[in-house]
Design an enzyme around this catalytic site. Structure first.
Site: not given
Ligand code: NAD
Length: 381
Positions: A77, A190, A192, A195
């Site tokens: 990451k 959600g 977005g 979702g």
């Protein structure tokens, strides 16, 4: 930066790199957790507050997620410490990303491959890759960014691979409980990327969407919400709460509605001490990352609720990244997401049942075994 809070263990992290660039003022962090299965894969986060510890914890999650998806990738990451004014200013944001990209070129794409994360999307991946010089330096690139004309092009996250994977994970969970998907009721937190696509595919398969929320609240209709009209309402008015007919509640109430399936797909810790006792669903498929603590999962497990953990259910994004990395088409990507998410969900739920443990514990056993095996193989070479 609280670097000494990192817990080093048998899995990693292998490299903790901090870079800076005097000209732009950029300061960045890269944690490569484990590369036994392949180069570390993980998004590039741009926030004012990102720390080494945060980047490490997210890198470890990626080690498990790529192992669960059974991809030839490890976990990593990165984070670019970015004041709000840099995030808002396109030119400065580009400077930061390009300076970061150049600073970590010595390990990217050999040991690290970037991807979108908080405040980075397909355009940022274009800048990152251009500064690195290798098309393989990041995934989640724009569709027009091809390795050669018309071949091996970007597959942006906006195609909805994660929601598509959540849908397939839900099918497997329903099958496990011998519940036919058609007619099952579900609620999604959600609307977005994750979702909305999960809701789209589930309604197309005949499940009944009865509640959905966004940052402005929750809309509920026990007779079912029409997905196409909902999508239009969200696009035109900015919120699902303007959908009609239906009743509007506050967002957290969504988790207490009488439904067969709950799909948290927005915030961390949305199922918590205040609502866990009122959850009525039989199945919860974690579209969001850490929508509840392990303690909440324990409570639900004891009550017989089937909870499919985040890194099993929402691996569609990283599988899509792999498809892009290997130069596959969007059609091939969707097939791969379906195959892998279904297989891994099945394997997790079968092991959980066999051992009488929660699906998360079963999934952890599977991924640790996969990573240990890859480490042993690497050590024997
Ligand atoms: P997004 O920004 O596209 O959508 C987030 C949605 O959550 C929006 O509809 C927003 O209105 C809604 N929201 C914000 N506050 C809310 C609240 N208080 N109550 C209800 N809804 C609220 O984000 P996304 O990409 O869909 O990601 C959602 C979650 O899934 C995150 O946890 C993310 O880490 C995880 N995830 C995303 C992907 C991916 O490929 N996009 C992959 C794996 C995991």
């Amino acid at each position: 930066m609280a670097e000494d809070s990192i817990q080093y263990d048998e899995f990693g992290p292998e490299k903790v790199i901090q870079v800076s660039d005097r000209k732009t003022g950029m300061r960045g962090i890269l944690v490569i957790d484990n590369t036994a299965k392949g180069p570390g894969k993980g998004g590039i986060r741009m926030t004012p507050t990102v720390t080494v510890d945060e980047v490490f914890r997210l890198a470890r999650v990626m080690t498990w997620k790529t192992a669960m998806a059974d991809l030839p990738f490890g976990g990593a990451k990165s984070g670019i410490i970015s004041p709000a004014e840099v995030i808002k200013d396109k030119a400065r944001k580009k400077e930061f990303i390009q300076a970061f990209s150049k600073a970590i070129k010595f390990v990217c794409p050999k040991l690290y491959i970037g991807a979108p994360d908080v405040n980075t999307g397909e355009e940022e991946m274009r800048w990152f890759v251009e500064a690195n010089g290798s098309w393989k330096a990041a995934t989640g690139k724009p569709a027009d960014m091809c390795a050669s004309p018309g071949k091996k092009c970007g597959i942006p996250h906006e195609y909805g691979s994660t929601g598509f994977g959540v849908y397939h994970s839900t099918i497997v969970a329903a099958e496990k409980l011998k519940l036919p998907l058609k007619g099952l009721t579900f609620a999604v937190e959600g609307f977005g990327n994750v979702g909305s696509f999960a809701a789209k595919y589930l309604t197309e398969a005949g499940a009944k969407l009865v509640a959905v929320s966004d940052s402005r609240g929750c809309i509920y209709n026990k007779d079912g919400i029409d997905f196409k009209s909902l999508e239009e309402v969200k696009k035109e008015t900015g919120s699902v709460t303007n959908y009609k007919p239906g009743s509007v509640f506050s967002g957290p109430n969504l988790f207490e509605i009488e439904v067969d399936i709950l799909i948290p797909a927005a915030l961390p810790d949305s199922i918590n001490k205040s609502n866990v006792e009122n959850v009525k669903a039989k199945i919860i498929v974690e579209g969001a990352n850490i929508p509840m603590t392990v303690e909440m999962e324990d409570i639900l497990h004891r009550r017989g609720v089937l909870v499919v953990p985040d890194f099993v259910a929402n691996a569609g994004g990283v599988i899509s990244s792999y498809a892009e990395y290997r130069g596959k088409s969007p059609e091939e990507m969707f097939k791969l997401v379906e195959k892998k998410v279904r297989k891994n969900t099945k394997q997790t739920l079968i092991l959980a049942k066999k051992k009488g443990i929660k699906p998360r514990d079963a999934a952890m056993q599977i991924v640790m075994e996969r990573v240990r095996k890859a480490m042993a193989k690497r050590n024997s070479i």
